[in-house]
Design an enzyme around this catalytic site. Structure first.
Site, PDB file in Angstrom:
ATOM      1  N   LYS A 105      43.588  50.644  45.092  1.00  0.00           N
ATOM      2  CA  LYS A 105      43.597  51.891  45.939  1.00  0.00           C
ATOM      3  C   LYS A 105      44.835  52.060  46.681  1.00  0.00           C
ATOM      4  CE  LYS A 105      40.770  50.578  49.789  1.00  0.00           C
ATOM      5  NZ  LYS A 105      40.481  48.937  49.488  1.00  0.00           N
ATOM      6  N   TYR A 162      35.826  45.952  52.056  1.00  0.00           N
ATOM      7  CA  TYR A 162      35.651  44.937  53.213  1.00  0.00           C
ATOM      8  C   TYR A 162      34.258  44.295  53.038  1.00  0.00           C
ATOM      9  CZ  TYR A 162      35.106  43.053  58.135  1.00  0.00           C
ATOM     10  OH  TYR A 162      34.786  42.074  59.027  1.00  0.00           O
ATOM     11  N   ASP A 175      45.879  45.941  46.411  1.00  0.00           N
ATOM     12  CA  ASP A 175      44.642  46.722  46.246  1.00  0.00           C
ATOM     13  C   ASP A 175      44.945  47.832  45.389  1.00  0.00           C
ATOM     14  OD1 ASP A 175      42.289  48.271  46.703  1.00  0.00           O
ATOM     15  OD2 ASP A 175      42.130  47.221  48.493  1.00  0.00           O
ATOM     16  N   GLU A 204      33.204  34.089  52.360  1.00  0.00           N
ATOM     17  CA  GLU A 204      32.972  33.467  53.486  1.00  0.00           C
ATOM     18  C   GLU A 204      32.186  32.224  53.286  1.00  0.00           C
ATOM     19  OE1 GLU A 204      32.221  36.040  56.886  1.00  0.00           O
ATOM     20  OE2 GLU A 204      34.268  36.596  57.180  1.00  0.00           O
TER      21      GLU A 204
END
Length: 439
Positions: free
Chosen positions: A139, A169, A137, A307
């Site tokens: 960050k 997320y 990531d 998803e």
């Protein structure tokens, strides 16, 4: 005169007290610590008795090679010598069977924290014939990335993805992170057969040999695993409304419920997990086919597109390895969802985070009996004993299945610090199943 004597005594007293205080502070905090030699043994955490009682090494009398247990400190604090690192951290640097060597796998790991857990996950799934792409990531702390750069520099078949996303997320960035690694893996010299994606809090249940055999099985050898079903009514808001990703924070509806247009090419949207096992041809389809690119563009303002993206493409008839009637089949993850208590599982013995169980020690019998490819999720600091026990159980199984002689450094450290490989090199002995219920 008496006044001067008193002043002198007071001065000497103050000097004495100051020297005493400074000496105390120096001894407590100021004295330099001796640098520990590279590869030196650091403290091992004792295994819980509930774990040790089921370990095959305990029953068969084999004792272990003891080395550095604190993998995070090792990676962070040492100038790594690669041969020492792979030895001290117990990486298996040889193929364990011809079958595995002939069927290399690719892995995508998306990570941002839990350095110790990541290193332990990587060593559990590591095999020299496979290839590993790690997406860090954007960050993540600089020290974290630097530690992983040092780690992968010692593993010729592991690398960090060339492009890093600031992952949010349920945002599109999470899907883009996987695609970044897919692009890198598509250029790999390793002739990998299928790719599996992982997050930093996963841990394997199946050995690499079992993964290969499962993916080569009649049901799955030419098919993708993308567990999922036609999008339920309760999930349609994810793709019918427009969402905006607040970078690195959260995903929120755009305005007051702005509707999206229909999916491209009249595609039927499916809903499933974010985890998969995909054929190489399907990855090429994802990266190059116009249908896939149009769905990707349409998905940028949806909620949690990882998803629906892969499972939807896997239900296109002409997609390589498509699985039109797959449903939820494919034992990719063992997950305890909060809303499935008393139906799919007996409750979480650790704690729930976002309605997913972070496993405690008492969850392991369920995890092992379910025998999925991987289990999610673990925290090395909150419930370290669960990870310790599963890691030992998994490595014991890996070594028991090996078709080559076991090298002592492949055995994980335990408090008993002696080496004895005879119990593993006897291929005729049956593997003890640890937490599996006894018949």
């Amino acid at each position: 005169m008496h006044h001067l004597d008193g002043t002198k005594c007071s001065f000497l007293l103050c000097v004495g007290i100051s020297i005493a205080i400074c000496s105390f502070i120096y001894l407590r905090t100021g004295s330099p610590t001796e640098p520990q030699p590279q590869g030196g043994a650091l403290a091992c955490r004792s295994l819980p008795s509930e774990c040790r009682a089921f370990e095959p090494w305990n029953e068969q009398g084999a004792e272990r090679h003891c080395q550095n247990c604190q993998v995070e400190n090792y990676i962070l604090n040492y100038h790594l010598n690669c041969s020492n690192m792979t030895r001290d951290l117990h990486f298996i640097m040889r193929p364990l069977s011809d079958e595995e060597e002939a069927y290399p796998l690719a892995f995508i790991l998306t990570v941002h924290k839990e350095l110790e857990l990541l290193v332990r996950l990587l060593r559990a799934i590591y095999a020299p014939q496979n290839v590993y792409c790690i997406h860090v990531d954007a960050k993540a702390p600089r020290e974290y990335r630097k530690a992983l750069e040092r780690l992968v520099s010692c593993l010729p078949n592991a690398f960090l993805s060339r492009r890093s996303e600031t992952v949010t997320y349920a945002g599109f960035s999470r899907l883009q992170a996987d695609l970044n690694c897919m692009k890198d893996l598509a250029m790999s010299r390793v002739k990998w057969r299928k790719v599996v994606n992982l997050c930093g809090q996963d841990f394997p249940v199946k050995s690499n040999l079992e993964l290969v055999q499962y993916m080569k099985s009649r049901k799955w050898r030419d098919r993708n695993m993308t567990p999922g079903v036609k999008q339920p009514l309760t999930m349609r808001h994810r793709t019918q409304l427009q969402y905006k990703e607040i970078t690195g924070s959260h995903v929120a509806p755009l305005g007051k419920g702005i509707m999206k247009g229909p999916p491209p090419h009249e595609m039927k949207i499916y809903f499933g997990t974010a985890y998969y096992a995909l054929t190489r041809d399907f990855v090429d389809f994802v990266l190059k086919n116009q249908l896939a690119q149009d769905l990707l563009e349409w998905s940028k303002d949806t909620f949690s597109p990882d998803e629906h993206f892969f499972v939807t493409l896997n239900h296109i008839k002409d997609a390589p390895g498509s699985n039109l009637e797959g449903g939820w089949s494919g034992e990719i993850r063992a997950i305890k969802w909060r809303d499935q208590e008393r139906t799919a599982h007996n409750g979480c013995k650790g704690r729930y985070v976002r309605d997913i169980c972070v496993y405690g020690l008492e969850d392991l019998p369920w995890v092992i009996e379910k025998n999925s490819m991987f289990a999610n999720k673990f925290e090395s600091r909150t419930f370290p004993e669960a990870l310790d026990c599963l890691e030992q159980w998994h490595r014991d199984k890996v070594l028991k299945q090996a078709a080559v002689a076991i090298e002592p450094q492949w055995m994980l450290p335990v408090p008993s610090c002696h080496s004895n490989t005879s119990a593993y090199n006897s291929g005729a002995e049956e593997m003890t199943t640890g937490f599996m219920p006894k018949s």
